[in-house]
Write a protein that holds these residues in place. Structure first.
Motif, PDB file in Angstrom:
ATOM      1  N   LYS A 125       4.203  -1.513  -6.964  1.00 58.03           N
ATOM      2  CA  LYS A 125       4.382  -2.517  -6.554  1.00 58.03           C
ATOM      3  C   LYS A 125       4.408  -2.321  -4.737  1.00 58.03           C
ATOM      4  CE  LYS A 125       8.702  -3.506  -7.021  1.00 58.03           C
ATOM      5  NZ  LYS A 125      10.220  -4.166  -7.860  1.00 58.03           N
ATOM      6  N   SER A 126       5.324  -1.326  -4.282  1.00 55.47           N
ATOM      7  CA  SER A 126       5.249  -0.937  -2.871  1.00 55.47           C
ATOM      8  C   SER A 126       4.098  -0.053  -2.521  1.00 55.47           C
ATOM      9  CB  SER A 126       6.134   0.181  -3.499  1.00 55.47           C
ATOM     10  OG  SER A 126       7.460  -0.402  -3.596  1.00 55.47           O
ATOM     11  N   ILE A 127       2.690  -0.187  -3.257  1.00 54.84           N
ATOM     12  CA  ILE A 127       2.006   0.673  -2.594  1.00 54.84           C
ATOM     13  C   ILE A 127       0.913  -0.743  -1.587  1.00 54.84           C
ATOM     14  CG2 ILE A 127      -0.507   1.179  -2.499  1.00 54.84           C
ATOM     15  CD1 ILE A 127       0.356   3.191  -5.347  1.00 54.84           C
ATOM     16  N   ARG A 128       0.816  -0.661  -0.200  1.00 56.05           N
ATOM     17  CA  ARG A 128       0.290  -1.701   0.515  1.00 56.05           C
ATOM     18  C   ARG A 128      -1.187  -1.788   0.239  1.00 56.05           C
ATOM     19  NH1 ARG A 128       3.378  -4.863  -1.478  1.00 56.05           N
ATOM     20  NH2 ARG A 128       5.523  -4.554  -0.725  1.00 56.05           N
ATOM     21  N   HIS A 129      -1.880  -0.283   0.777  1.00 53.89           N
ATOM     22  CA  HIS A 129      -3.397  -0.242   1.033  1.00 53.89           C
ATOM     23  C   HIS A 129      -3.378   0.961   1.099  1.00 53.89           C
ATOM     24  CE1 HIS A 129      -6.838  -0.891   3.880  1.00 53.89           C
ATOM     25  NE2 HIS A 129      -6.392   0.989   3.916  1.00 53.89           N
ATOM     26  N   PHE A 130      -4.752   1.741   0.090  1.00 55.96           N
ATOM     27  CA  PHE A 130      -4.999   2.674  -0.292  1.00 55.96           C
ATOM     28  C   PHE A 130      -7.130   2.988   0.306  1.00 55.96           C
ATOM     29  CE2 PHE A 130      -5.371   0.318  -3.827  1.00 55.96           C
ATOM     30  CZ  PHE A 130      -6.213   0.501  -4.771  1.00 55.96           C
ATOM     31  N   ALA A 131      -7.217   3.348   0.709  1.00 54.76           N
ATOM     32  CA  ALA A 131      -8.225   3.768   1.474  1.00 54.76           C
ATOM     33  C   ALA A 131      -9.045   5.798  -0.255  1.00 54.76           C
ATOM     34  CB  ALA A 131      -8.413   4.521   2.132  1.00 54.76           C
ATOM     35  N   VAL A 132     -10.063   5.844   0.294  1.00 56.32           N
ATOM     36  CA  VAL A 132     -11.038   6.944  -0.045  1.00 56.32           C
ATOM     37  C   VAL A 132     -11.998   7.461   0.945  1.00 56.32           C
ATOM     38  CG1 VAL A 132     -12.851   8.265  -1.495  1.00 56.32           C
ATOM     39  CG2 VAL A 132     -11.090   6.667  -2.323  1.00 56.32           C
TER      40      VAL A 132
ATOM     41  N   ILE B 237      -2.591   7.012   0.570  1.00 58.70           N
ATOM     42  CA  ILE B 237      -2.448   5.996   0.411  1.00 58.70           C
ATOM     43  C   ILE B 237      -0.977   5.772   1.305  1.00 58.70           C
ATOM     44  CG2 ILE B 237      -0.430   5.414  -1.822  1.00 58.70           C
ATOM     45  CD1 ILE B 237      -1.629   7.294  -3.389  1.00 58.70           C
ATOM     46  N   TRP B 238      -1.015   3.853   1.434  1.00 60.24           N
ATOM     47  CA  TRP B 238       0.246   3.672   2.822  1.00 60.24           C
ATOM     48  C   TRP B 238       1.196   2.407   1.725  1.00 60.24           C
ATOM     49  CZ3 TRP B 238      -4.947   3.491   3.828  1.00 60.24           C
ATOM     50  CH2 TRP B 238      -4.956   4.439   5.137  1.00 60.24           C
ATOM     51  N   VAL B 239       2.524   3.819   2.106  1.00 62.16           N
ATOM     52  CA  VAL B 239       3.764   3.145   0.883  1.00 62.16           C
ATOM     53  C   VAL B 239       4.527   1.883   1.472  1.00 62.16           C
ATOM     54  CG1 VAL B 239       5.650   3.130  -0.596  1.00 62.16           C
ATOM     55  CG2 VAL B 239       3.686   4.687  -0.152  1.00 62.16           C
ATOM     56  N   SER B 240       5.002   0.768   1.526  1.00 64.89           N
ATOM     57  CA  SER B 240       5.990  -0.197   2.210  1.00 64.89           C
ATOM     58  C   SER B 240       7.248   0.646   2.381  1.00 64.89           C
ATOM     59  CB  SER B 240       6.199  -1.614   1.172  1.00 64.89           C
ATOM     60  OG  SER B 240       7.207  -2.020   1.570  1.00 64.89           O
ATOM     61  N   GLY B 241       7.772   0.672   3.560  1.00 62.29           N
ATOM     62  CA  GLY B 241       8.888   1.862   3.736  1.00 62.29           C
ATOM     63  C   GLY B 241       8.752   2.862   4.144  1.00 62.29           C
ATOM     64  N   MET B 242       7.926   3.375   4.515  1.00 60.49           N
ATOM     65  CA  MET B 242       7.506   4.716   4.170  1.00 60.49           C
ATOM     66  C   MET B 242       6.908   4.927   5.722  1.00 60.49           C
ATOM     67  SD  MET B 242       7.238   6.557   0.847  1.00 60.49           S
ATOM     68  CE  MET B 242       6.754   8.275   1.677  1.00 60.49           C
ATOM     69  N   GLY B 243       6.740   3.887   6.826  1.00 57.95           N
ATOM     70  CA  GLY B 243       6.499   4.088   7.959  1.00 57.95           C
ATOM     71  C   GLY B 243       4.452   4.058   8.049  1.00 57.95           C
ATOM     72  N   THR B 244       4.070   3.347   8.892  1.00 57.32           N
ATOM     73  CA  THR B 244       2.982   3.812   9.675  1.00 57.32           C
ATOM     74  C   THR B 244       1.504   4.612   8.630  1.00 57.32           C
ATOM     75  OG1 THR B 244       2.696   5.056  11.853  1.00 57.32           O
ATOM     76  CG2 THR B 244       2.884   2.268  11.113  1.00 57.32           C
TER      77      THR B 244
ATOM     78  N   ASP C   2     -12.917  13.709  -8.958  1.00 58.06           N
ATOM     79  CA  ASP C   2     -13.603  12.005  -9.162  1.00 58.06           C
ATOM     80  C   ASP C   2     -13.276  11.597  -8.612  1.00 58.06           C
ATOM     81  OD1 ASP C   2     -14.797   9.982  -9.070  1.00 58.06           O
ATOM     82  OD2 ASP C   2     -15.160  10.007 -11.417  1.00 58.06           O
ATOM     83  N   VAL C   3     -12.720  11.631  -7.398  1.00 57.15           N
ATOM     84  CA  VAL C   3     -11.298  10.761  -6.173  1.00 57.15           C
ATOM     85  C   VAL C   3     -12.377   8.940  -6.911  1.00 57.15           C
ATOM     86  CG1 VAL C   3     -12.543   9.916  -4.013  1.00 57.15           C
ATOM     87  CG2 VAL C   3     -10.601  10.341  -3.905  1.00 57.15           C
ATOM     88  N   TYR C   4     -13.351   8.442  -6.919  1.00 54.71           N
ATOM     89  CA  TYR C   4     -13.414   7.657  -6.848  1.00 54.71           C
ATOM     90  C   TYR C   4     -13.277   6.806  -8.727  1.00 54.71           C
ATOM     91  CZ  TYR C   4     -16.543   8.134  -3.323  1.00 54.71           C
ATOM     92  OH  TYR C   4     -17.253   8.879  -2.146  1.00 54.71           O
ATOM     93  N   LYS C   5     -12.383   7.625  -9.753  1.00 55.33           N
ATOM     94  CA  LYS C   5     -12.160   7.497 -10.721  1.00 55.33           C
ATOM     95  C   LYS C   5     -10.465   7.256 -10.599  1.00 55.33           C
ATOM     96  CE  LYS C   5     -10.604   9.594 -15.196  1.00 55.33           C
ATOM     97  NZ  LYS C   5     -11.480  11.050 -16.014  1.00 55.33           N
ATOM     98  N   VAL C   6     -10.000   8.476  -9.497  1.00 51.52           N
ATOM     99  CA  VAL C   6      -8.440   7.754  -9.455  1.00 51.52           C
ATOM    100  C   VAL C   6      -8.531   6.815  -8.657  1.00 51.52           C
ATOM    101  CG1 VAL C   6      -6.706   8.835  -7.670  1.00 51.52           C
ATOM    102  CG2 VAL C   6      -8.607  10.631  -8.476  1.00 51.52           C
ATOM    103  N   GLN C   7      -9.319   6.457  -7.474  1.00 49.54           N
ATOM    104  CA  GLN C   7      -9.136   5.206  -7.015  1.00 49.54           C
ATOM    105  C   GLN C   7      -9.011   4.094  -7.619  1.00 49.54           C
ATOM    106  OE1 GLN C   7     -11.578   3.184  -6.319  1.00 49.54           O
ATOM    107  NE2 GLN C   7     -11.223   1.555  -4.729  1.00 49.54           N
ATOM    108  N   ALA C   8      -9.893   4.415  -8.643  1.00 49.97           N
ATOM    109  CA  ALA C   8     -10.082   3.225  -9.714  1.00 49.97           C
ATOM    110  C   ALA C   8      -8.867   3.224 -10.501  1.00 49.97           C
ATOM    111  CB  ALA C   8     -11.006   3.403 -10.894  1.00 49.97           C
ATOM    112  N   LEU C   9      -8.502   3.909 -10.858  1.00 47.73           N
ATOM    113  CA  LEU C   9      -6.706   3.864 -11.646  1.00 47.73           C
ATOM    114  C   LEU C   9      -6.147   3.697 -10.208  1.00 47.73           C
ATOM    115  CD1 LEU C   9      -5.159   4.468 -14.220  1.00 47.73           C
ATOM    116  CD2 LEU C   9      -5.000   7.162 -13.235  1.00 47.73           C
TER     117      LEU C   9
END
Length: 126
Positions: free
Chosen positions: A72-79, A93-100, A112-119
């Motif tokens: 729930k602390s993960i606000r945004h992620f990108a591959v 991975i952008w985490v709430s409370g850990m800066g910008t 297979d980073v796309y599998k990681v992203q899907a997970l």
């Protein structure tokens, strides 16, 4: 994980059973490991409740940092990948409370980073 990928700092998928044997003490009583990725010594462990980052430091590896990030602390992620023939890709991975600045992890093409992203999408969406 290939030795060359590991030396280059790229993550590859690793055995859930071996990770559970080594790091099971970090888990809650009802928590299960879903998947794990390993660099030379560091790990990214996906559980059904959180993301655990294991950062082994120093030449002897005696100092270890365990970072627990609730999904729930993960606000945004990108591959990010340079294309189909790219040898590696990055997961940010952008985490709430850990800066910008995001946490950045490099994965080998074998991981297979796309599998990681899907997970990660599945876990964050719960």
């Amino acid at each position: 994980m290939g030795i060359i990928s590991g030396l280059m700092g790229n993550a590859a998928e690793t055995s859930v059973e071996s990770v559970k044997k080594e790091y099971g003490k970090l888990l809650g009583s009802r928590e299960e490991i879903i998947q794990a990725y390993q660099w030379v010594r560091d790990l990214m462990i996906f559980t059904d409740f959180r993301l655990i980052l294991v950062d082994i430091q120093g030449a002897t590896g005696k100092k270890v940092d365990y970072h627990s990030i609730p999904y729930k602390s993960i606000r945004h992620f990108a591959v990010e990948s340079a294309g189909h023939f790219d040898f590696e890709a990055e997961l940010k991975i952008w985490v709430s409370g850990m800066g910008t600045e995001p946490l950045v992890y490099t994965f080998s093409k074998d991981a297979d980073v796309y599998k990681v992203q899907a997970l990660l999408a599945e876990c964050v969406g719960r």
